[in-house]
Write a protein that holds these residues in place. Structure first.
Motif, PDB file in Angstrom:
ATOM      1  N   ILE A  20     -10.814   7.688  -9.644  1.00 47.33           N
ATOM      2  CA  ILE A  20      -9.509   7.028  -9.574  1.00 47.33           C
ATOM      3  C   ILE A  20      -8.990   6.732 -10.982  1.00 47.33           C
ATOM      4  O   ILE A  20      -7.820   6.969 -11.293  1.00 47.33           O
ATOM      5  CB  ILE A  20      -9.590   5.732  -8.751  1.00 47.33           C
ATOM      6  CG1 ILE A  20     -10.106   6.021  -7.338  1.00 47.33           C
ATOM      7  CG2 ILE A  20      -8.224   5.053  -8.681  1.00 47.33           C
ATOM      8  CD1 ILE A  20     -10.292   4.778  -6.480  1.00 47.33           C
ATOM      9  N   GLU A  73      -6.018   6.368  -2.835  1.00 48.32           N
ATOM     10  CA  GLU A  73      -7.465   6.242  -2.986  1.00 48.32           C
ATOM     11  C   GLU A  73      -7.852   4.804  -3.326  1.00 48.32           C
ATOM     12  O   GLU A  73      -8.838   4.267  -2.798  1.00 48.32           O
ATOM     13  CB  GLU A  73      -7.968   7.186  -4.087  1.00 48.32           C
ATOM     14  CG  GLU A  73      -7.785   8.663  -3.806  1.00 48.32           C
ATOM     15  CD  GLU A  73      -8.812   9.241  -2.862  1.00 48.32           C
ATOM     16  OE1 GLU A  73      -8.784   8.880  -1.655  1.00 48.32           O
ATOM     17  OE2 GLU A  73      -9.629  10.063  -3.295  1.00 48.32           O
ATOM     18  N   GLN A  74      -7.066   4.149  -4.210  1.00 48.23           N
ATOM     19  CA  GLN A  74      -7.382   2.769  -4.584  1.00 48.23           C
ATOM     20  C   GLN A  74      -7.242   1.830  -3.391  1.00 48.23           C
ATOM     21  O   GLN A  74      -8.096   0.960  -3.165  1.00 48.23           O
ATOM     22  CB  GLN A  74      -6.459   2.313  -5.709  1.00 48.23           C
ATOM     23  CG  GLN A  74      -6.816   0.943  -6.275  1.00 48.23           C
ATOM     24  CD  GLN A  74      -8.154   0.940  -6.983  1.00 48.23           C
ATOM     25  OE1 GLN A  74      -8.327   1.639  -7.982  1.00 48.23           O
ATOM     26  NE2 GLN A  74      -9.113   0.163  -6.469  1.00 48.23           N
ATOM     27  N   ARG A 103      -2.669   3.122  -9.975  1.00 45.49           N
ATOM     28  CA  ARG A 103      -3.588   2.295  -9.182  1.00 45.49           C
ATOM     29  C   ARG A 103      -2.894   1.044  -8.652  1.00 45.49           C
ATOM     30  O   ARG A 103      -3.442   0.341  -7.803  1.00 45.49           O
ATOM     31  CB  ARG A 103      -4.804   1.905 -10.031  1.00 45.49           C
ATOM     32  CG  ARG A 103      -5.644   3.094 -10.482  1.00 45.49           C
ATOM     33  CD  ARG A 103      -6.767   2.682 -11.410  1.00 45.49           C
ATOM     34  NE  ARG A 103      -7.802   1.953 -10.690  1.00 45.49           N
ATOM     35  CZ  ARG A 103      -8.872   1.431 -11.274  1.00 45.49           C
ATOM     36  NH1 ARG A 103      -9.016   1.524 -12.598  1.00 45.49           N
ATOM     37  NH2 ARG A 103      -9.777   0.798 -10.567  1.00 45.49           N
ATOM     38  N   VAL A 153      -3.356   8.541  -6.216  1.00 41.97           N
ATOM     39  CA  VAL A 153      -4.144   7.513  -6.903  1.00 41.97           C
ATOM     40  C   VAL A 153      -4.038   6.191  -6.154  1.00 41.97           C
ATOM     41  O   VAL A 153      -5.052   5.527  -5.880  1.00 41.97           O
ATOM     42  CB  VAL A 153      -3.679   7.347  -8.366  1.00 41.97           C
ATOM     43  CG1 VAL A 153      -4.502   6.266  -9.061  1.00 41.97           C
ATOM     44  CG2 VAL A 153      -3.797   8.667  -9.117  1.00 41.97           C
TER      45      VAL A 153
END
Length: 370
Positions: free
Chosen positions: A352, A309-310, A363, A306
Motif C-alpha cells: 500500500i 486496499e487501505q 491512503r 490504494v
C-alpha cells in the motif's frame, strides 16, 4: 482530498437488499458505469479458485458485474493468467477446466473466459515501467488489448505478501508465468543437472543466450542472466526450479510495479472491488481453505486502488478476530491480523505504501456505506 470508497455490508432482510443487489448498487454508486464506451472490450479479472478451495468469489457475483457491464453497452470477458507453480491452472487447458468446474462457464456467467497469457503462459508482452526494480515487465498480452478493466479481488491472507487484494489480483495475477517468476524472486535460477534431459527448450526461449547445455554441463551464466523466468516455465522436467523469495517487502514492491505497468495506459478505465468475506488465512491458490480469521465484513468498491486496499485492511484489523488460527493470540484492536497469521511478512503494509509512492492513489479515504 480523501478518495471515496463505497461499502455494502452483509445485512439483508429483503430481496432488494440481497448482497447481489447491493453489488449492483455499488457498481453505480462508485461511478463504474461512467468508465465504458460503446463496445469496450472489458476484462473482468478474478481468481477462478484452485480445485478444493471454496473461499474464492462466487460466480453469482461475477454474473451481476457482467450484467451491468453489458447494460452499459460494453462487452465483458472473464480473465486471469496462468500460474507459476505446477497445479491445475498452469496452462490454459487445465485453467479453463478449473474455471468451469468452479462455476465460471459461459452458461452461468454469460461471458467467455479468456486466459490472458495463452496456452502455456508464454503469450506475453514487455511493458516499459522504468521503476526501482524493473525497467520492463512481462504481462499477459490479452489484458493489454482490453479497453477497460474491472478487478474482482478476494481480500484474504497470503504467506508472502501478508494479504492479497487488488494489487495481487491485478499485478501478480496478470503477470505471465515468466513475469510471476520475476515478481517472486530476485534470485537467479539454477539447473539441476540430474533432472536435465538436454532437450534445449530453455536455450530456445532464453532471450539473453546465457544457457549452456551439452553432454558435460547444463549451466546458466549469472553474469548475463536477467532473471526473466522464461527457462523456468519452459523446462518440461522442472530441472530449472522456481525460486521463491522468503522476504515480503521486495515481492510486494515488485508486484505493485507490475500493477503500475498493467493499468498505466487505462487508468481512467479501471475499477476495483474487494470482497472482504471468507477472509481466509491463505491465498485461493491453495487447494483448501482454513476458516476465516474474522467474520464476513462486506464488499468495497473504488476507482482508487490504494484507498480500497487501505480501507479493506483497516476494516479487517479493527474487527474482532475469530476463533481458529488466531485463537491463542493476544491481538489488540487495530493491530495487523495478517502480521500475526504470517509473521515473516509485514502484514501487507509495504504494497500500500509503495503504491501511494508511485501515485497510484491515496491512503486517505472516505468510507461511504450504501
Amino acid at each position: 482530498m480523501a478518495s471515496k470508497v463505497y461499502m455494502a455490508d452483509m445485512e439483508s432482510n429483503s430481496n432488494s437488499e440481497s448482497l447481489v443487489k447491493k453489488l449492483s448498487k455499488l457498481f453505480y454508486k462508485a461511478g463504474f458505469h461512467e468508465l465504458f464506451d460503446e463496445n469496450d472490450l472489458t476484462a473482468v479479472k478474478q481468481h477462478f479458485g484452485e480445485p478444493g478451495n471454496t473461499a474464492f468469489i462466487r460466480p453469482v457475483f461475477t454474473r451481476e458485474i457482467v450484467k451491468n457491464i453489458k447494460k452499459e453497452g460494453a462487452k465483458a470477458f472473464l480473465t486471469d493468467a496462468n500460474t507459476l507453480y505446477v497445479g491445475q491452472r498452469a496452462n490454459s487447458v487445465d485453467h479453463l477446466h478449473t474455471a468451469v468446474a468452479n462455476g465460471f462457464s459461459y452458461a452461468t456467467i454469460q461471458a467467455p473466459v479468456i486466459i490472458a497469457d495463452g496456452l502455456r503462459g508464454k503469450n506475453s508482452r514487455d511493458v516499459e515501467v522504468n521503476l526501482n526494480h524493473f525497467a520492463k515487465i512481462k504481462v499477459g498480452s490479452e489484458i493489454l488489448e482490453a479497453d477497460a478493466l474491472i478487478s474482482l479481488a478476494h481480500f484474504k491472507g497470503h504467506e508472502l505478501t501478508g494479504f492479497g487484494g487488488t494489487f495481487k489480483n491485478v499485478g501478480m495475477g496478470f503477470g505471465s508465468r515468466a513475469g510471476k517468476q520475476m515478481m517472486h524472486s530476485a534470485v537467479l535460477p539454477e539447473i539441476e543437472e540430474e533432472h536435465c534431459i538436454k532437450c534445449l527448450q530453455c536455450v530456445k526461449y532464453c532471450p539473453e543466450d546465457c544457457i549452456t547445455i551439452n553432454e558435460s554441463e547444463s549451466t546458466i551464466d549469472h553474469e548475463i542472466c536477467i532473471g526473466c523466468g522464461e527457462c523456468v516455465v519452459t523446462c518440461p522436467t522442472d530441472a530449472i526450479t522456481i525460486e521463491w523469495e522468503s522476504t515480503s517487502e521486495g515481492v510486494e514492491e515488485r508486484m505493485v510495479e507490475f500493477f503500475y505497468g498493467i493499468v498505466k495506459d487505462k487508468k481512467d478505465k479501471c475499477a476495483y472491488i474487494n470482497f472482504v468475506n471468507n477472509v481466509s488465512p491463505d491465498c485461493d491458490c491453495a487447494s483448501w481453505n482454513d476458516r476465516a480469521i474474522v467474520k464476513d465484513i462486506g464488499i468495497l468498491a473504488s476507482k482508487d486502488p490504494v484507498a480500497l486496499e487501505q480501507a479493506s485492511l483497516d476494516l479487517v484489523n479493527n474487527e474482532q478476530y475469530a476463533a481458529g488460527i488466531l485463537a491463542d493470540k493476544k491481538i489488540k484492536p487495530g493491530e495487523n491480523k495478517f502480521k500475526y497469521v504470517h509473521p515473516d511478512t509485514d502484514g501487507g503494509i509495504r504494497q500500500i505504501e509503495y503504491a501511494e509512492e508511485l501515485a497510484l492513489g491515496s491512503r486517505d479515504y472516505e468510507l461511504i456505506k450504501i
